[in-house]
Design a protein around this motif. Structure first.
Motif, PDB file in Angstrom:
ATOM      1  N   PHE A 292      44.178  45.123  48.526  1.00  0.00           N
ATOM      2  CA  PHE A 292      43.394  46.864  47.255  1.00  0.00           C
ATOM      3  C   PHE A 292      41.928  47.358  46.937  1.00  0.00           C
ATOM      4  O   PHE A 292      41.564  47.430  47.997  1.00  0.00           O
ATOM      5  N   ASP A 293      41.450  47.935  46.159  1.00  0.00           N
ATOM      6  CA  ASP A 293      40.246  48.044  45.639  1.00  0.00           C
ATOM      7  C   ASP A 293      39.426  46.889  45.251  1.00  0.00           C
ATOM      8  O   ASP A 293      38.243  46.721  46.626  1.00  0.00           O
ATOM      9  N   LEU A 294      40.153  46.407  45.201  1.00  0.00           N
ATOM     10  CA  LEU A 294      39.415  44.035  45.096  1.00  0.00           C
ATOM     11  C   LEU A 294      40.122  43.448  45.323  1.00  0.00           C
ATOM     12  O   LEU A 294      41.240  43.437  45.488  1.00  0.00           O
ATOM     13  N   PRO A 295      39.817  41.927  46.475  1.00  0.00           N
ATOM     14  CA  PRO A 295      40.289  40.975  45.939  1.00  0.00           C
ATOM     15  C   PRO A 295      41.001  41.057  45.329  1.00  0.00           C
ATOM     16  O   PRO A 295      40.847  40.841  44.306  1.00  0.00           O
TER      17      PRO A 295
ATOM     18  N   VAL B 101      43.362  44.549  40.365  1.00  0.00           N
ATOM     19  CA  VAL B 101      42.844  44.533  41.612  1.00  0.00           C
ATOM     20  C   VAL B 101      42.802  46.420  41.880  1.00  0.00           C
ATOM     21  O   VAL B 101      42.447  46.504  42.866  1.00  0.00           O
ATOM     22  N   LEU B 102      42.889  47.152  41.684  1.00  0.00           N
ATOM     23  CA  LEU B 102      43.177  48.757  41.203  1.00  0.00           C
ATOM     24  C   LEU B 102      42.212  49.234  40.253  1.00  0.00           C
ATOM     25  O   LEU B 102      43.336  50.142  39.245  1.00  0.00           O
ATOM     26  N   PRO B 103      40.836  48.331  39.865  1.00  0.00           N
ATOM     27  CA  PRO B 103      40.025  49.546  38.977  1.00  0.00           C
ATOM     28  C   PRO B 103      39.822  51.188  38.937  1.00  0.00           C
ATOM     29  O   PRO B 103      39.649  51.729  38.422  1.00  0.00           O
ATOM     30  N   SER B 104      40.510  51.668  40.064  1.00  0.00           N
ATOM     31  CA  SER B 104      40.321  53.181  40.976  1.00  0.00           C
ATOM     32  C   SER B 104      41.417  53.677  39.738  1.00  0.00           C
ATOM     33  O   SER B 104      41.185  54.900  39.604  1.00  0.00           O
ATOM     34  N   ALA B 105      42.595  53.151  39.370  1.00  0.00           N
ATOM     35  CA  ALA B 105      43.711  54.066  38.051  1.00  0.00           C
ATOM     36  C   ALA B 105      43.138  54.346  36.826  1.00  0.00           C
ATOM     37  O   ALA B 105      42.651  53.218  36.924  1.00  0.00           O
ATOM     38  N   ALA B 106      44.042  55.016  36.245  1.00  0.00           N
ATOM     39  CA  ALA B 106      43.311  54.852  34.975  1.00  0.00           C
ATOM     40  C   ALA B 106      44.943  54.132  34.221  1.00  0.00           C
ATOM     41  O   ALA B 106      46.028  54.254  34.736  1.00  0.00           O
TER      42      ALA B 106
ATOM     43  N   VAL C 245      35.598  54.000  39.921  1.00  0.00           N
ATOM     44  CA  VAL C 245      36.203  54.396  38.894  1.00  0.00           C
ATOM     45  C   VAL C 245      36.566  55.935  38.292  1.00  0.00           C
ATOM     46  O   VAL C 245      35.630  56.471  38.023  1.00  0.00           O
ATOM     47  N   ILE C 246      37.735  55.593  37.523  1.00  0.00           N
ATOM     48  CA  ILE C 246      38.156  57.208  36.587  1.00  0.00           C
ATOM     49  C   ILE C 246      36.991  57.250  35.204  1.00  0.00           C
ATOM     50  O   ILE C 246      36.863  56.015  34.272  1.00  0.00           O
TER      51      ILE C 246
END
Length: 402
Positions: free
Chosen positions: A83-86, A153-158, A304-305
């Protein structure tokens, strides 16, 4: 006698003049000496002041340099993992009444049982198990029966779960009474791990991995998933179904759009337990990234977005009618390959096809009736006979920095 007096007066006058001249000379000499002393003292003070100012300026400059060095952003450090984060310190939830074991072993002693919807903090993973922390205690749970909070774990998404504040559900563009523009359930809270208020987006662990894969593909094209909903409480879904059924009975346009062959209303919403309650479905759109920024979470950095523009899709999100269908006719939702033989509707545009490609490549299956809906049939098979019934709402997170 008079002559002597005149001489004496003359001498006295000369002496007085001499004394006056001497006094004047003495005064001038003293004044000059004093001025030199004052000048010397003033010069010393000026020099000292200049020295002090110089030292102060130098110290200030050094302090400024140190401050500048201290304020420099830390070096980017992306997480190298699934993921973006553990997952460590992320929030998880029991999808069913879930036994907590003393060890990562099915035969280990059960400490107690978490109720469906109970939140816990994930401490570590060991094979098919998570060590978790709950109510100040620790134990092990099988993670195939657990949800993970996707933003952790997926803060890159909106994320934009409109059903929690202003539902977009409509049918043939017509508002559904007591549903459209209302909050169907509460699922947003302050997220300590992310340092902001965020939607709670619970999904089965296996499904979360696939969503991450889809997001990774989107990011390569300067796009992002815009995630509207994963888990949906059953009572919220029942309300939508009941209100849409009433509206269809009263409105011929709605009836024609949502309940006319080859489609039936259950393809868009139903009152039975659905894949959303079980935790392996997602409602999602696609957006172009307009601006990103680097954020740090614990030791890790994530882009992040900051701003995005959602693409024009075949219909608005949660349009409950055949206008949202991907294919010209229904396709079974339990066969991972049946959709491949179906005929696309001409209204399905390029952004919708790109979204489908991302999720199909990640191992998920499109739903024939909704361009935004994808199922994880692998996760469904893993929880077979132990599926969540959706009779709960998750309103808290138990997490911390990774």
């Amino acid at each position: 006698m008079r002559k002597n007096k005149k001489v004496t007066l003359g001498i006295i006058l000369v002496l007085l003049v001499a004394a006056g001249v001497g006094l004047i000379i003495f005064t001038q000499l003293k004044t000059s000496s004093t001025n030199e002393t004052v000048s010397s003292t003033t010069g010393s003070q000026d020099a000292a002041q200049e020295s002090t100012l110089s030292s102060s300026s130098s110290a200030s400059s050094e302090s400024s340099q140190e401050s500048t060095q201290d304020s420099e952003p830390p070096e980017e450090n992306p997480y190298e993992g699934t993921f973006d984060l553990p997952i460590e310190n992320a929030s998880g939830y029991a999808s069913i009444d879930l036994p907590v074991k003393e060890q990562a072993d099915e035969d280990a002693k059960t400490q107690e049982t978490l109720s469906a919807g109970d939140a816990f903090k994930i401490l570590q993973e060991d094979g098919d198990w998570w060590e978790v922390e709950y109510e100040g205690k620790q134990g092990w749970v099988e993670h195939r029966y657990a949800f993970i909070n996707l933003p952790d774990v997926l803060p890159s998404a909106a994320y934009d779960n409109t059903n929690t504040y202003s539902s977009r559900y409509r049918s043939s563009g017509i508002d559904i009474p007591e549903v459209t523009d209302t909050s169907l359930y509460d699922s947003k809270t302050e997220n300590e791990r992310l340092g902001k208020e965020e939607f709670i987006i619970p999904v089965l662990y296996t499904t979360a991995k696939k969503i991450y894969e889809a997001q990774s593909q989107a990011l390569e094209n300067n796009e992002t998933l815009l995630i509207y909903e994963t888990y949906r409480p059953h009572n919220a879904q029942e309300k939508v179904y009941d209100q849409l059924s009433k509206l269809a009975d009263e409105n011929d346009t709605v009836k024609a759009g949502a309940d006319t062959e080859p489609w039936e209303m259950f393809w868009f919403i139903n009152d039975e337990v659905s894949n959303h309650q079980m935790g392996f479905a997602i409602d999602v759109s696609l957006a172009q990234i307009d601006e990103q920024e680097t954020k740090f979470y614990g030791d890790y950095s994530v882009d992040v977005i900051k701003d995005y523009t959602e693409y024009q899709m075949p219909t608005p999100m949660h349009e409950l009618s055949s206008a949202s269908a991907v294919y010209t006719s229904p396709v079974t939702a339990v066969d991972p390959d049946a959709w491949k033989q179906a005929q696309l509707r001409p209204e399905v545009n390029q952004p919708a096809l790109a979204l489908q490609e991302y999720f199909v490549n990640a191992g998920m299956t499109p739903l024939a009736s909704e361009w935004w809906h994808f199922n994880d049939l692998e996760a469904r098979d893993q929880v077979e006979d132990h599926e969540s019934n959706g009779d709960f709402t998750m309103t808290e997170v138990k997490n911390s920095a990774p």
